[in-house]
Scaffold this motif. Structure first.
Motif, PDB file in Angstrom:
ATOM      1  N   GLN A  93       0.835  -1.199   0.000  1.00 32.09           N
ATOM      2  CA  GLN A  93       0.000   0.000   0.000  1.00 32.09           C
ATOM      3  C   GLN A  93       0.872   1.253   0.000  1.00 32.09           C
ATOM      4  N   ARG A  94       1.974   1.208   0.755  1.00 31.72           N
ATOM      5  CA  ARG A  94       2.873   2.355   0.793  1.00 31.72           C
ATOM      6  C   ARG A  94       3.555   2.575  -0.555  1.00 31.72           C
ATOM      7  N   VAL A  95       3.926   1.465  -1.229  1.00 34.00           N
ATOM      8  CA  VAL A  95       4.527   1.578  -2.562  1.00 34.00           C
ATOM      9  C   VAL A  95       3.568   2.278  -3.516  1.00 34.00           C
ATOM     10  N   LEU A  96       2.274   1.894  -3.449  1.00 36.10           N
ATOM     11  CA  LEU A  96       1.277   2.520  -4.311  1.00 36.10           C
ATOM     12  C   LEU A  96       1.135   4.004  -3.988  1.00 36.10           C
ATOM     13  N   GLU A  97       0.976   4.333  -2.721  1.00 37.45           N
ATOM     14  CA  GLU A  97       0.781   5.729  -2.340  1.00 37.45           C
ATOM     15  C   GLU A  97       2.014   6.575  -2.652  1.00 37.45           C
ATOM     16  N   ASP A  98       3.210   6.005  -2.438  1.00 43.89           N
ATOM     17  CA  ASP A  98       4.442   6.739  -2.766  1.00 43.89           C
ATOM     18  C   ASP A  98       4.526   7.016  -4.256  1.00 43.89           C
ATOM     19  N   ALA A  99       4.167   6.019  -5.080  1.00 47.63           N
ATOM     20  CA  ALA A  99       4.209   6.223  -6.533  1.00 47.63           C
ATOM     21  C   ALA A  99       3.235   7.321  -6.950  1.00 47.63           C
TER      22      ALA A  99
END
Length: 446
Positions: A93-99
Motif C-alpha cells: 500500500q505504501r509503494v502505491l501511495e508513494d508512486a
C-alpha cells in the motif's frame, strides 16, 4: 567488501529489498527488513548505490517470520516470505501511495481496504523452467534462482497449489525418463475448475523435438495416475498448442459465481494467477463502477471478458476492446455461452496506439474500465484528454486496474492534471502474496 559491513535498514523498496544509507551511498539489501541492523555483502557496486544481500542479522524486526518454503532465498519466485503477511500488504500500500505522490503529486481521497485472500497455494498459473543438469542428478523443474538464469533445485513450492507442489519431483522423474530430457525446456501450468468446483490441472509441455511412441505412453500413464491434462506445444507460437491426453478433457474454465458468469479459457490464455483474489477484485471493480441498465460502458484491454461479462450482467451495454484477436474471440464465445451476447460488443484494437479519432469512432461512453498490462495506458489516457480538450464528453467515471504502480501513477497524473478527473480512491489487491508484485485499483471521476 567483507561481512563486517553493517547497516541499519530504513525502509523497503518496491522490490522488497531493505533500503539503507551508508557514507552517502544508497544500499539495497535483499533479505533485510525495516528497523533491522544487519551485516551485508555487496554483489553489485555503482557510484551512487550498491546491491547487497544479508549475511547476518544483528537486530531482527518484530515483523520477521520464518519462511514457509525451504527454497526461499535461492528460488527467485518469492521475495517476501520472511515478512509478516499483514506487513506485506502495508508495504505494498505504501509503494502505491508513494508512486502516486512522487510521480503524480496525487493523494487518493479514500484509501480502499486491501483486497486479500489465501497467502499460500494460490498460484493457478505458472511457467516452470526445465533443465537437464547432470551434475545435480538429472532434470530440474521449477522457477529460476534469484538473480540467475539457473533453475532452482526444488522439490516443492508453497505458493503453488499443494497438488502441483507435490507433483514437482514426479515431473522431474517423468522428463528425465523421456527420450528428449534436454529438449523440453518449459512446462506451463494452468488451473481451472469444472461446473462442480473441482479443480482442473493442465500442463503444457514445450517440446523442441518429437516424442517417441514410448514417450507418449509415459505421458498418458502419468496423466491418468496423477489426474492431470497434458497439452503439447511443438512450436514457438501458442497456436501450436494442442490437447494431448486425455482427449475428452473438459475445457478449462473459471467462475465468478456472484455474477453468474463462467469464463472458458485455453491453457496459454492470459488469466489472473490468483482466482480467489480475482473474484474479490471483480466485485470491488463493479462496486466502484456501478454499472446500470441504459449506460454504455467501455472495457479497455478486456482480455477474455473478465470484467466485461460482469458489467454486462448489470444490464449495461458494454464494448470490450483488446489487442489480441484470439482473446477477443474467446470473449465473444464466453458472452454467448453466458447469455450476454445481446448487450456486449467486442473489437480488436491496439490501445497502445490509441488516438482521439479512433476513440471517437467507438462512440460516447458513460463510464470506462481500464485494465492494461504493465506498460499502462498512456496513449489511451492522452486520447481521452484530447477529446476533453475538444469539448467531447468523456466518461465521467473511470475504474483503473493496474499491475504496475509506476505506470498507474503516470496515467493518473494525466487524468488528474490534464483531463479534469479527481482521484476519488485507490488501494491494493494482494494478487501475489509473498512477492513484491503490487496489483491495485483506482477510481477517477470528472
Amino acid at each position: 567488501m567483507t561481512n563486517a559491513n553493517i547497516a541499519t535498514i530504513e525502509s523497503l523498496d518496491h522490490d522488497g529489498q531493505g533500503v539503507a544509507h551508508v557514507e552517502g551511498k544508497t544500499l539495497f539489501i535483499e533479505g533485510a527488513l525495516p528497523g533491522e541492523r544487519v551485516e551485508y555483502l555487496s554483489y553489485r557496486r555503482k557510484p551512487s548505490f550498491e546491491k547487497a544481500s544479508v549475511t547476518r542479522i544483528l537486530r531482527a524486526s518484530f515483523q520477521r517470520v520464518t519462511p514457509r518454503c525451504r527454497h526461499f532465498g535461492i528460488c527467485g519466485g518469492c521475495s517476501m516470505q520472511h515478512l509478516d503477511e499483514l506487513a506485506q500488504t502495508a508495504v505494498k500500500q505504501r509503494v502505491l501511495e508513494d508512486a502516486l505522490w512522487h510521480i503524480a503529486r496525487l493523494r487518493p481521497e479514500t484509501v480502499f481496504p486491501v483486497v486479500q485472500g489465501p497467502a499460500w497455494g494460490y498460484r493457478y498459473r505458472a511457467r516452470l523452467s526445465v533443465r537437464l543438469v547432470r551434475k545435480k542428478g538429472g532434470v530440474l523443474v521449477g522457477f529460476h534462482e534469484r538473480r540467475s538464469s539457473y533453475v532452482a533445485d526444488m522439490d516443492s513450492c508453497a505458493v503453488l497449489p499443494p497438488k502441483i507442489s507435490a507433483l514437482l519431483p514426479h515431473l522431474r522423474n517423468l522428463v528425465g525418463s523421456l527420450s528428449i530430457p534436454d529438449r523440453l525446456p518449459q512446462i506451463e501450468l494452468a488451473i481451472g475448475e469444472d461446473a462442480a468446483g473441482r479443480l482442473q490441472y493442465a500442463l503444457v509441455l514445450r517440446i523442441l523435438e518429437p516424442l517417441t511412441l514410448e514417450d507418449e505412453a509415459k505421458l498418458r500413464s502419468f496423466a491418468d495416475i496423477h489426474e492431470v491434462v497434458f497439452y503439447l506445444q511443438p512450436g514457438g507460437s501458442v497456436d501450436t498448442v494442442a490437447l494431448f491426453h486425455p482427449l475428452d478433457a473438459a475445457p478449462l474454465a473459471y467462475r465468478l459465481p456472484e455474477f453468474e458468469v463462467t469464463h472458458r479459457f485455453r491453457p496459454t490464455d492470459f488469466t489472473q494467477v490468483n482466482h480467489g483474489i480475482n473474484r474479490i477484485l471483480v466485485r470491488r471493480a463493479m462496486a466502484l463502477l456501478e454499472p446500470a441498465a441504459g449506460e454504455r460502458i467501455a472495457d479497455m484491454f478486456c482480455g477474455l471478458g473478465n470484467f466485461t461479462l460482469p458489467i454486462a450482467r448489470s444490464g449495461a451495454s458494454v464494448v470490450g476492446i483488446e489487442g489480441s484477436k484470439a482473446l477477443v474471440e474467446r470473449a465473444r464465445e464466453n458472452a454467448v455461452a453466458n447469455g450476454l451476447a445481446m448487450n456486449t460488443e467486442f473489437a480488436v484494437a491496439n490501445l497502445f496506439e490509441a488516438t482521439p479519432e479512433r476513440l471517437a469512432a467507438l462512440g460516447r461512453f458513460d463510464k470506462m474500465l481500464i485494465d492494461p498490462p504493465r506498460e499502462g495506458a498512456a496513449e489511451l489516457v492522452k486520447a481521452i484528454g484530447a477529446q476533453s480538450a475538444q469539448g467531447v464528453e468523456a466518461p465521467w467515471r473511470i475504474v483503473y486496474v493496474s499491475c504496475n504502480p509506476a505506470t498507474l501513477a503516470r496515467d493518473a497524473a494525466m487524468l488528474a492534471h490534464e483531463c479534469g478527473y479527481r482521484l476519488r480512491g485507490a488501494g491494493i489487491a494482494n494478487m501475489f502474496p509473498q512477492t513484491s508484485h503490487v496489483e491495485s485499483i483506482a477510481l477517477f471521476e470528472r
